[in-house]
Design an enzyme around this catalytic site. Structure first.
Site: not given
Lengths: 164, 806
Positions: B237, B385, B760
């Protein structure tokens, strides 16, 4: 290492051959020996359905089918469902209705939906949800996948009616 | 303007820019099985790596004998800590300032820990060889409860840290203590709470869970000894951060390392961390000189790569008797497992947990978080999140409900009277944040109206009466949530990962014929960046989105960026994209002025062109300008039309939303049915409504999973009880409801296009909405708090404990 088997099967309409150990799984033979990488590996325990292919007219999780069991079988994967110049309506509807995000589940989803719509050409939303419950998606929440499949069914049925 | 010229509206529509529900450009390859994920990568001579993992949660490793494995034909190598030690790679630094064993160095600290790395010619041989490696263990006492880990006589888990009283985040107070982190004013909070008419305190547990993307983690490391170049393709990521870490760890110069994130099959935080598998594959490739692939299986993914949550939150909230909140304090025991491998900005070991005052104007607050080692897997990632924001939102939204019950007040009204008001923005929170913008009352009233809130409460009251009269065995829960997120990390002055400031970047090249390529420091894992970033650029540069290629994930070509997690792509890289587009436009204006023989200031921008003010029939389109940039000498202006922008955000962004879940609960079976779920999101400027809605559906479904069934559970001796998808709950199409999405639009004042990020929000707001629905169903019967996940058995148990089974 056990002696290799000579496998002969039909994949996406083409006869193919491969040498594989008797213990090899269909998903590995497809991906590693035949270089058909559309079906994916998500769990190797039959839960997620990323590896779904069509075998002799049934949806199977190719991570828990031995390649030996596919001897002589007709296999269809996502690669055999449409072509870049002639997409299957399911492929079009998944895009139209935003039925995919990361794309990892998508080949299995569409391959399963392709069989589902042959089993039940005019499903209700509930039947789609039940019929697709062997295929997990972590991104979409399914709502748009269901929408895409229902839209594809409607389009296929309209085309059938027009042809009659 | 002649009649053939398209209208402004037509030209705007043609761009498919910001605000357009543009269909995704990614979908063609994914729907045809032509994605390119890491396990699809096949390089000549490639070997396969697989791990020998510990069956024990805490044990000394007394011997490792690879002889039988090495004797198996096709096995190339078996790496252990002893082999990595001369390279100083048997341990590696974590993102949280701790260190982590790459391979077991004398002991193991959690079940599934990496003990040895087998390299073989194919994955079957590797798996066989894993079984042939003989490892002797000597059991040590296991600690899975973080409270027990802090007892005086608790076993020492991290012997390597013995005697180290100072950790990466200040003093360690116990041999299993990692850090204490605090925010706010303790004295002020305690004074406010002490002087209040109503006080409630509750222990709220947010269980350990796992992001579980459908694709597991993996990589293919390829050391080219001829050119001295290392290429690593993997599920990253944050590819640039991986490159820097790989360089620091391996000693290979950074320019000789190329990290590529190919298509990623979902991340949700799982693919932020650096895992032993990556290190071992790289070392194995360096040792063998051929490419080495490592891809974990699902059980390894759930057992060993980064978990999320595991926060024990003791919250106290106080109010006047008419419901005005006066203070908040919280103490958290954070179970970080065996190594502190949380993925948080360096200065925030508890992430942004101090967003826990939520959407409310709370005058005094204090939080303290203690990180603790246990014999569980390391991690602590932000699962869909921003860092620890779900935990914070869950705590405050539960406390609000508990306070409402104590006050005997409607929970919607309690929120309404405590919301930060629209005219208070920018709002300084008691815990130190500056909320950028919001209009909570408008969103709240819209949500309540949309679901017919008064009617639902009347129906619920009737249902309770019917239940008490024996006419029904089903209860109705109305789960309310108003959440405020904090995303878009973050300003370089206080946000970094391993010292790298959390800016992001975009580089644009306009081609002579007027199409373009833009490269970013982020990487999509399903969010649709190739679609949406092109939309931002289309609106900024006047080049149709369909003529803009977006490329991410190759560190040899993309500008340095910190990657995609914490909803940071739109707030940070999206801002960089807009700013780079503006640089293109600034140069284009000078070129247009030359071509039109006017002064720069005599031009105005009009959708896709510069036109002469007051004479708009004289104009140059961006395509014409691009051509001129390459085909003629313009005095004082360099040829070409390119720009790069590195964007350091001045603040975080604060998306918010109002969610309402209506849930039917069968008291006798514990089953639930979701009758309605309404989700209103305000993510500022909306770039692509279709993509936003898709993100909301997906995030809500992950929230459903967490609230209603998902956990990483351990038994007393540290065995993972939820290591397969049979035990670890992922909802299917069958149990997932339909959602109704809605929106308000309050732009961020500091973001170039006002966008805040949305991916998120639905997880952050969804979890309390589902959980509050369960609690609300039982509120009339005295339920205060019941820990998630609310699976059928636990809901049945709530009913049973409340005496509802007669």
């Amino acid at each position: 290492m056990a002696e290799k088997m000579h496998l002969k099967l039909t994949v996406n309409g083409k006869p193919v051959e491969a040498l594989a150990e008797p213990r090899e799984l269909l998903i590995h033979v497809l991906r590693e020996r035949l270089e058909i990488t559309g079906p994916h590996i998500g769990c190797e325990t039959s839960h997620c359905g990323a590896c779904t292919v069509d075998m002799d007219g049934r949806s199977v999780k190719s991570c828990t089918v031995l390649a030996a069991q596919a001897q002589g079988a007709q296999i269809t994967t996502i690669e055999g469902i449409g072509t870049p110049d002639a997409l299957h309506v399911l492929q079009e509807m998944f895009r139209e209705h935003h039925g995919l995000q990361c794309g990892f589940c998508t080949p299995g989803m569409i391959t399963r939906a392709w069989r589902l719509l042959q089993e039940n050409p005019d499903p209700t939303e509930e039947e789609v949800r039940f019929g697709m419950s062997g295929n997990l998606c972590r991104c979409t929440g399914y709502q748009n996948i269901v929408k895409a499949i229902l839209a594809a069914a409607a389009e296929l049925n309209a085309a059938k009616e027009a042809a009659q | 303007m002649n009649e053939m010229t398209p209208s402004r509206e037509e030209r705007t529509a043609n761009l498919k820019g910001t605000g357009c529900a543009r269909k995704r450009v990614e979908d063609a390859r994914f729907t045809q099985g032509k994605g390119n994920y890491v396990d699809d990568v096949k390089l000549p001579g490639m070997l396969f790596g697989d791990f020998v993992r510990s069956p024990h949660a805490h044990a000394r490793v007394t011997s490792i004998d690879p002889a039988a494995a090495l004797a198996l034909p096709g096995v190339v190598a078996v790496l252990t800590a002893k082999d990595l030690e001369p390279l100083n790679l048997h341990w590696m630094p974590t993102l949280a300032g701790d260190r982590q064993m790459v391979l077991a160095d004398g002991k193991v600290l959690f079940q599934g820990q990496e003990v040895a790395f087998v390299v073989a010619e194919d994955r079957y041989i590797a798996a066989d060889a894993v079984d042939l490696v003989e490892v002797e263990y000597e059991d040590l006492p296991v600690v899975v409860d973080p409270y027990k880990a802090l007892e005086d006589d608790a076993p020492v888990l991290r012997e390597d840290l013995e005697g180290q009283d100072e950790g990466a985040h200040g003093p360690r107070r116990h041999h299993n203590h990692i850090f204490r982190w605090e925010a706010g004013d303790r004295e002020a909070a305690e004074a406010a709470i002490g002087g209040s008419e109503v006080v409630v305190s509750e222990r709220i547990y947010y269980q350990r869970t796992h992001p579980c993307p459908l694709e597991t983690c993996g990589c293919v490391a390829s050391m080219d000894k001829v050119n001295g170049k290392l290429t690593v393709r993997g599920t990253f990521q944050a590819p640039h951060v991986v490159r820097t870490v790989a360089s620091l760890l391996s000693g290979i110069d950074e320019h000789n390392i190329r990290v590529i994130s190919p298509d990623i099959g979902g991340g949700f935080g799982n693919k932020v961390g650096v895992y032993p598998g990556y290190v071992c594959a790289i070392v194995a490739s360096i040792v063998t000189g051929v490419p080495v692939k490592w891809v974990e299986d699902r059980m390894e993914n759930l057992m060993a790569t980064a978990f999320a949550r595991d926060y024990w939150m003791d919250g106290t909230i106080s109010a006047t008797k008419d419901g005005r909140i006066t203070g908040l304090k919280a103490h958290v025991i954070a179970d970080h497992g065996a190594f502190d491998a949380c993925a948080d900005p360096t200065k925030f070991p508890a992430g942004f947990f101090h967003i826990c005052t939520g959407s409310y104007d709370i005058p005094a607050a204090h939080v303290a978080v203690d990180g603790v080692y246990t014999n569980k897997a390391p991690g602590g990632v932000a699962y869909r999140c921003s860092f620890r924001v779900t935990e914070a939102a869950y705590m405050i939204e539960r406390l609000i409900e508990i306070l409402a019950a104590k006050l005997d007040m409607d929970a919607a009204e309690l929120r309404r009277i405590n919301f930060i008001k629209a005219d208070q923005f920018p709002y300084q929170s008691a815990l130190g944040w500056e909320y950028d913008s919001g209009d909570y009352h408008t969103a709240w009233e819209k949500a309540l109206r949309a679901v017919g809130y008064e009617g639902l409460r009347a129906e619920q009251a009737q249902r309770i009466a019917d239940f008490k009269a024996g006419k029904t065995r089903k209860l109705l829960g109305i789960g309310l949530t108003h959440f405020t997120e904090i995303v878009g990390a973050g300003p370089v002055k206080n946000c970094d990962i391993l010292g790298m400031g959390m800016f992001d970047s975009c580089e644009i090249r306009i081609h002579p014929t007027g199409s373009a390529i833009a490269r970013l420091g982020t990487i999509s894992q399903g969010q649709g960046h190739a679609t949406t970033f092109a939309q931002i650029l289309a609106s900024e540069t006047g080049i149709p989105a369909d003529q803009i290629t977006i490329e991410e994930g190759d560190t040899d070509t993309a500008p340095y960026g910190l990657g995609t997690y914490g909803s940071r792509s739109t707030p940070v890289a999206g801002a960089a994209t807009a700013m780079a587009g503006r640089k293109i436009r600034a140069k284009a204006q000078m070129i247009a002025a030359y071509l039109l023989e006017v002064h720069d200031d005599d031009l105005e921008w009009d959708v896709d062109r510069f036109a002469v003010k007051g004479a708009t029939e004289r104009f140059k389109t961006m395509a014409e300008i691009a051509y001129a940039a390459y085909n003629q000498a313009i005095p004082g202006i360099e040829p070409g039309l390119e720009a790069v922008s590195y964007y350091d955000p001045p603040n975080m962004t604060y998306p918010f939303g109002a969610y309402i879940c209506v849930m039917e609960i069968d008291v006798d079976t514990g089953e639930h049915g979701i009758r309605q779920f309404y989700a209103l999101d305000d993510c500022g400027t909306r770039i692509n409504p279709m993509v936003i809605e898709g993100q909301v559906h997906g995030g809500l479904t992950e929230a459903l999973a967490i609230a209603m069934g998902q956990e990483i559970a351990y038994d007393d001796i540290g065995n993972v009880k939820t290591g397969t998808l049979m035990d670890f709950f992922l909802p299917t199409a069958w149990e997932t409801p339909n959602y109704t999405t809605d929106w308000t639009e309050t732009p961020s004042p500091h973001h170039p296009i006002g966008a805040k990020g949305v991916g998120e929000s639905p997880n952050v707001g969804g979890v309390p909405a589902f959980s509050n629905a369960v609690h609300d169903a039982f509120r009339a019967f005295g339920l205060t708090q019941s820990h998630m996940p609310h699976d059928h058995w636990r809901i049945w148990k709530i009913a049973h404990d409340l005496g509802l089974h007669g």
